[in-house]
Scaffold this motif. Structure first.
Motif: not given
Length: 311
Positions: A96-124
């Motif tokens: 099995x090779x890595x696929x694009x079907x696995x979703x990463x929760x937004x708050x692991x991909x980004x930074x979530x803090x007190x109602x703020x979500x920071x998704x800067x410079x991560x090439x989404x």
């Protein structure tokens, strides 16, 4: 009559040496056959595990746990992280090779803090799913190309959105229609050619450095935005100043466009010579192919003249 001890016969040194030799020989003959040699300790050959193969010397299975993937794979909102627990010797797992079907929760991909979500410079490349309590979204300097209605359909708590520095070319009609609490919106440094319908409580709107032309702004785009105080449309391709600017406006940036004309009703009211636009503090129009001195009546209601070319 016995002899005194000193008078007894003593063996000669040569005889004593021969007796010691006989005693040693007797010991070897009598006791050595009874002693069993210790079994030879056989050392197991070392087991080598080859990374990313199913070949393992020995019976053990090595667990290769990767704590953090080196590559985050992005495909729209589907972002997969290769953090698998690999067992060598398991053919199905190794194939099995890595696929694009696995979703990463937004708050692991980004930074979530007190109602703020920071998704800067991560090439989404798309707006990630947001927690429902999100009030502030910062998604600057990514590769987002499109904003859909579904991106904010269930997020009614947003107050500030910043999409600066992306590649946005299209915003679906109604993408921001449900954001009734939104006060600040930045779409600066994108590839827009027209403006979307803006939410009613907006106080700050920044669309600097896009490709917007005058035909890409509807005549009443800003008319109902009665709280709008800061409007930034510099470095675009506008041929004229937008119409029906709200009375609440304080700062207007239109520098470095293609504006060639201004009429008397752009900022003032030609039918009311006493009208004063009291809240307007700054208008920037430098870098446009227009001589502002030819349109003095257009600024008669302003407390300060626009920044620009007059001669």
């Amino acid at each position: 009559m016995s002899r005194p001890p000193s008078a007894r016969c003593k063996p000669s040194p040569l005889l004593r040496e021969k007796m010691k030799t006989l005693q040693a020989a007797f010991f070897l003959v009598a006791f050595v056959p009874l002693v069993k040699p210790a079994p030879t300790i056989q050392q197991d050959s070392p087991k080598f595990y080859e990374y990313d193969t199913d070949i393992a010397t020995g019976s053990l299975i090595q667990q290769d746990y990767e704590m953090l993937s080196k590559d985050i794979i992005k495909d729209g909102t589907n972002v997969s992280l290769d953090t698998g627990l690999r067992l060598q010797g398991d053919d199905s797992e190794l194939s099995a090779r890595p696929t694009k079907d696995t979703n990463l929760p937004t708050c692991l991909l980004c930074v979530c803090l007190s109602g703020s979500v920071y998704c800067e410079e991560i090439d989404i490349e798309a707006v990630p799913p947001l927690p429902k309590e999100t009030a502030y979204l910062y998604a600057r300097f990514n590769k987002i190309k499109r904003i859909a209605v579904s991106d904010f359909a269930d997020i009614t708590t947003l107050r500030r959105i910043d999409f600066s520095g992306n590649m946005i070319e299209e915003i679906e009609d109604g993408a921001f229609s449900k954001l009734l609490l939104l006060e600040e919106l930045s779409l600066a440094e994108n590839r827009l050619v027209k403006l979307p319908v803006l939410p009613p409580k907006l106080t700050t709107f920044n669309a600097n450095q896009n490709r917007i032309k005058s035909r890409g702004i509807k005549n009443n785009a800003f008319k109902k935005l009665t709280n709008l105080a800061y409007l930034y449309l510099g470095h675009n391709a506008l041929e004229s100043v937008p119409l029906n600017l709200p009375e609440s406006l304080r700062i207007l940036h239109l520098q470095h466009n293609n504006i060639t004309t201004i009429n008397d009703d752009t900022f003032c009211k030609s039918n009311n010579t006493r009208y004063i636009r009291t809240r307007m503090d700054e208008i920037r129009m430098e870098g446009n192919p227009i001589l502002l001195a030819k349109h003095v009546n257009a600024f008669s209601c302003l407390r300060t003249l626009p920044v620009g070319t007059y001669y």
